[in-house]
Write an enzyme that holds these catalytic residues in place. Structure first.
Site, PDB file in Angstrom:
ATOM      1  N   HIS A 157       0.839  -1.203   0.000  1.00  0.00           N
ATOM      2  CA  HIS A 157       0.000   0.000   0.000  1.00  0.00           C
ATOM      3  C   HIS A 157       0.867   1.243   0.000  1.00  0.00           C
ATOM      4  CE1 HIS A 157       0.685  -1.235   4.168  1.00  0.00           C
ATOM      5  NE2 HIS A 157       0.685   0.045   4.485  1.00  0.00           N
ATOM      6  N   HIS A 184       0.564   5.208   1.275  1.00  0.00           N
ATOM      7  CA  HIS A 184      -0.199   6.203   2.034  1.00  0.00           C
ATOM      8  C   HIS A 184      -0.148   7.528   1.271  1.00  0.00           C
ATOM      9  CE1 HIS A 184       0.068   4.028   6.064  1.00  0.00           C
ATOM     10  NE2 HIS A 184       1.058   3.437   5.414  1.00  0.00           N
TER      11      HIS A 184
HETATM   12  P1  AMP Z   1       1.758   0.428   7.437  1.00  0.00           P
HETATM   13  O1  AMP Z   1       2.121   0.648   8.872  1.00  0.00           O
HETATM   14  O2  AMP Z   1       2.509   1.279   6.463  1.00  0.00           O
HETATM   15  O3  AMP Z   1       1.781  -1.042   7.095  1.00  0.00           O
HETATM   16  O4  AMP Z   1       0.250   0.952   7.309  1.00  0.00           O
HETATM   17  C1  AMP Z   1      -0.877   0.203   7.600  1.00  0.00           C
HETATM   18  C2  AMP Z   1      -2.011   1.178   7.737  1.00  0.00           C
HETATM   19  O5  AMP Z   1      -3.226   0.470   7.623  1.00  0.00           O
HETATM   20  C3  AMP Z   1      -2.049   1.929   9.077  1.00  0.00           C
HETATM   21  O6  AMP Z   1      -1.953   3.329   8.846  1.00  0.00           O
HETATM   22  C4  AMP Z   1      -3.405   1.528   9.669  1.00  0.00           C
HETATM   23  O7  AMP Z   1      -4.031   2.595  10.329  1.00  0.00           O
HETATM   24  C5  AMP Z   1      -4.165   1.108   8.440  1.00  0.00           C
HETATM   25  N1  AMP Z   1      -5.246   0.155   8.670  1.00  0.00           N
HETATM   26  C6  AMP Z   1      -5.181  -0.999   9.376  1.00  0.00           C
HETATM   27  N2  AMP Z   1      -6.374  -1.638   9.339  1.00  0.00           N
HETATM   28  C7  AMP Z   1      -7.201  -0.871   8.580  1.00  0.00           C
HETATM   29  C8  AMP Z   1      -8.575  -0.979   8.169  1.00  0.00           C
HETATM   30  N3  AMP Z   1      -9.338  -2.017   8.529  1.00  0.00           N
HETATM   31  N4  AMP Z   1      -9.088   0.003   7.406  1.00  0.00           N
HETATM   32  C9  AMP Z   1      -8.331   1.062   7.038  1.00  0.00           C
HETATM   33  N5  AMP Z   1      -7.033   1.224   7.390  1.00  0.00           N
HETATM   34  C10 AMP Z   1      -6.478   0.280   8.151  1.00  0.00           C
END
Ligand code: AMP
Ligand code: ZN
Length: 137
Positions: free
Chosen positions: A99, A101
């Site tokens: 992903h 951001h």
């Molecule tokens: P990373 O730390 O770069 O792997 O980012 C993962 C992101 O996913 C974090 O910013 C979380 O807040 C987000 N996240 C986790 N679960 C969900 C969910 N169910 N819906 C939307 N965002 C999520």
């Protein structure tokens, strides 16, 4: 059985606030936003991170990130934006489905720089560049 939370979001098995979708990519709101409008852009197909994804799919995700960034600018009028990506735990990855951001930024918001620039050793930089060039094949 696939336990990946983003695969479940892609499949509509768990709720999300989607803002964009095409054949290969979905974008939805982060549930723990760094700033209002914090959006995640993901491929529909599961890849772990940048070390796993193919270049073609990564290009599609990036194209969608540009669209999302422009929509955020239009909708929320931030002063700027950051793109952020984490590959592996050492880089702060917590969800192991690729992903990007997209994070809107406002002057004086409470986010901090991830590093402070400090002068590098030119010889070491050149040696490191040579290693990477060699690895590019
Ligand atoms: P990373 O730390 O770069 O792997 O980012 C993962 C992101 O996913 C974090 O910013 C979380 O807040 C987000 N996240 C986790 N679960 C969900 C969910 N169910 N819906 C939307 N965002 C999520
Ligand atoms: Zn997944």
């Amino acid at each position: 059985m696939n336990e990946c939370i983003f695969c479940k979001i892609v499949a509509g098995e768990i709720p999300s606030n989607k803002v964009y979708e095409d054949d290969e990519v979905v974008a939805f709101m982060d549930i723990n936003p760094a700033n209002p409008g914090h959006t995640l852009v993901v491929p529909k197909k599961h890849f772990r991170n940048l070390l796993d994804i193919d270049e073609g799919t990564a290009a599609k995700v990036m194209e969608a990130a540009v669209k999302v960034a422009k929509a955020i600018k239009k909708a929320l009028n931030p002063d700027g934006l950051n793109l952020f990506h984490a590959s592996e735990k050492a880089a702060f990855q917590t969800v192991f489905h690729f992903h990007i951001h997209v994070i809107p930024r406002w002057e004086g918001d409470d986010l901090v720089e991830p590093w402070k620039p400090k002068k590098g050793d030119p010889e070491r930089i050149a040696e490191t560049a040579a290693k990477i060039r060699e690895a590019m094949g």
